[in-house]
Scaffold this active site. Structure first.
Site, short mmCIF file in Angstrom:
data_model
loop_
_atom_site.label_atom_id
_atom_site.label_comp_id
_atom_site.label_asym_id
_atom_site.label_seq_id
_atom_site.Cartn_x
_atom_site.Cartn_y
_atom_site.Cartn_z
N HIS A 219 -2.73 -8.38 9.78
CA HIS A 219 -4.14 -9.93 8.73
C HIS A 219 -4.11 -8.64 7.30
O HIS A 219 -4.55 -10.02 6.34
CB HIS A 219 -5.60 -9.69 9.17
N LYS A 221 -3.60 -8.34 2.70
CA LYS A 221 -3.09 -9.31 2.14
C LYS A 221 -3.02 -7.65 0.52
O LYS A 221 -4.07 -7.93 0.03
CB LYS A 221 -3.85 -10.18 1.97
N ASP A 226 4.83 -0.55 -9.67
CA ASP A 226 4.30 -0.06 -9.72
C ASP A 226 3.32 1.33 -9.63
O ASP A 226 3.23 2.33 -10.07
CB ASP A 226 4.80 0.11 -11.76
N LYS A 397 -13.44 -14.76 1.84
CA LYS A 397 -13.77 -13.69 2.87
C LYS A 397 -14.72 -12.70 1.73
O LYS A 397 -14.17 -11.33 1.96
CB LYS A 397 -13.39 -12.02 3.44
N ASP A 402 -27.90 -8.45 -4.23
CA ASP A 402 -28.00 -7.92 -5.42
C ASP A 402 -27.83 -8.46 -6.71
O ASP A 402 -27.55 -7.41 -7.56
CB ASP A 402 -29.30 -6.83 -5.57
#
Length: 477
Positions: A219, A221, A226, A397, A402
């Site tokens: 899952h 990404k 370079d 996600k 704080d």
């Protein structure tokens, strides 16, 4: 074969599955009981559900080689940094690092997640901005391009990415594209769709080709160009992520990183590439160039999956929540937490921390959506504030604590991301980045509807039934 004989065979197989769950799998008791109920009370349905979603018994054997090779690559760096962080007398130039030292040490010991510095972070919440930056980085590539995505759809955006990669491959740039078999195939992305890239000399890797298995998907990404520029976050590659799909406008979050953390993204890519293809180009300087001094943001790249002993990303989330003194802001499309996460959020809210959770207003997976509302409802009594994002689909996600530390990546707040899928997140410790992420959350509040305790209690009987049924199936995995 008559129906009666087939039914008897299914019952026998269900009994064997039940024995496997009880004696051989290390499921938590809640998940084990849920599976046993499904197998015995819904025999035919339970058989197929377990066939596609269960079978964790083989997990350790399937990924033991990957786990050990990952540890071997990382061990030497880990020992050096662990000594540094274990010495409480040592102080760091960035105050957020000292403030969240325990969280950093947890992720270092739990996941070999090394703390990197001198990073510059650019935050993207719109697909247009993220993909403009990705295309720009691809165009500027001189030596290699490494992409690892769960979904790469065979649509306008997907084909544009493949075409851009093919052009760079023709220029002599090394191109490696790693995608998950099930996620990408669902979007029409078969190996034939990548023929332009392979014909140009690019290489592709297909993660876990067993598409009939819903569990253990990659899952992540990740993009690395370079060895100097990296991307991580929630965006897959497809028109949906530009707001052109059936769910309408798309709200997501991703980081563009320049600095030392890119080396950790590169290492993560190579470990996964080696697992899929057996090839590892090695720690050559052209893949791991000196990072330079791009900024001041400390970052840990944290990975989790069925090849990890514990649940590093989930435990990182919990540690951040427990460290909060003022606020915890969470965005996730799927909110199906286990008891440990629920308790952490409840305790934080009861301690006076401003805890807020934002989920989508519309489902892309109805069962998960209704289960999410059910778990949200459990937290309202404790003072947690919850919202549905109304301006399209929320796929981010994230957590920010704080306004100083947090995480952006691929891991949802659900059992699948915590235990079954391969995930990657960037944990950061920087008030400037935290303030930017908190500001984005607050801007989204203007486009959201609060789920108050009164409105939740007033939901219809039909909604209550959907929540109950969906919650019943939520532990399965």
């Amino acid at each position: 074969m008559t129906f009666d004989i087939l039914f008897v065979i299914i019952i026998v197989l269900n009994i064997l599955f039940a024995v496997t769950i009880v004696f051989f799998e290390r499921k938590n008791p809640t998940a084990a009981m849920a599976w046993l109920m499904v197998l015995f009370f819904l025999p035919p349905i339970g058989f197929f559900l377990y066939l596609f979603f269960g079978q964790n018994y083989t997990r350790q054997r399937m990924f033991v080689v990957k786990r050990e090779e990952d540890r071997r690559f990382l061990q030497e760096i880990f020992l050096a940094q662990h000594r540094e962080f274990a010495d409480t007398r040592y102080r760091f130039a960035i105050p957020e690092v000292d403030e969240f030292r325990e969280a950093i040490l947890l992720l270092l010991q739990n996941n070999r997640a090394f703390l990197t510095g001198k990073n510059r972070v650019d935050l993207y919440t719109r697909g247009e901005d993220k993909f403009d930056a990705l295309f720009a980085a691809i165009r500027e590539a001189r030596h290699h391009i490494h992409l690892e995505y769960f979904i790469l759809n065979n649509d306008e955006l997907g084909r544009a990415v493949v075409h851009a990669l093919a052009e760079k491959a023709l220029e002599g740039v090394e191109v490696r594209l790693l995608f998950d078999a099930m996620g990408t195939r669902a979007g029409g992305g078969t190996q034939k769709a990548f023929s332009e890239l392979t014909d140009a000399g690019g290489k592709i890797g297909v993660f876990f080709p067993s598409v009939y298995r819903v569990n253990y998907r990659n899952h992540r990404k990740i993009a690395v160009i370079d060895g100097t520029v990296g991307f991580i976050g929630g965006f897959n590659i497809g028109d949906d992520y530009l707001g052109k799909g059936p769910l309408g406008p798309w709200r997501d979050t991703a980081f563009r990183i320049a600095g030392q953390a890119v080396q950790m993204l590169q290492l993560r890519f190579f470990l996964d590439w080696h697992y899929v293809t057996g090839g590892y180009p090695g720690p050559r300087p052209r893949y791991f160039p000196a990072p330079g001094d791009h900024g001041t943001t400390p970052i840990q790249i944290v990975s989790s999956g069925p090849d990890t002993r514990w649940s590093p990303i989930k435990e990182g989330y919990i540690k951040l929540i427990n460290s909060a003194r003022e606020s915890v802001y969470i965005q996730t499309p799927y909110f199906v937490p286990d008891e440990s996460v629920t308790d952490a959020l409840r305790i934080a809210a009861l301690s006076g921390v401003d805890v807020r959770v934002m989920i989508p207003c519309k489902p892309d997976h109805p069962f998960v959506y209704w289960a999410s509302l059910s778990f949200i409802g459990d937290l309202l009594d404790a003072g947690v504030r919850a919202y549905t994002y109304d301006n399209g689909f929320l796929h981010a996600k994230t957590i920010v604590v704080d306004g100083k530390a947090g995480s952006v990546g691929s891991a949802n707040w659900d059992v699948r991301s915590f235990r079954l899928n391969f995930e990657a997140n960037a944990f950061f410790y920087d008030a400037a980045v935290g303030a930017e992420l908190a500001r984005a959350f607050k801007e989204d509040l203007a486009l959201s509807t609060e789920i108050t305790l009164e409105s939740y209690r007033a939901r219809s009987r039909r909604v209550r039934m959907k929540e109950s049924v969906s919650r019943l199936f939520s532990p399965l995995g």
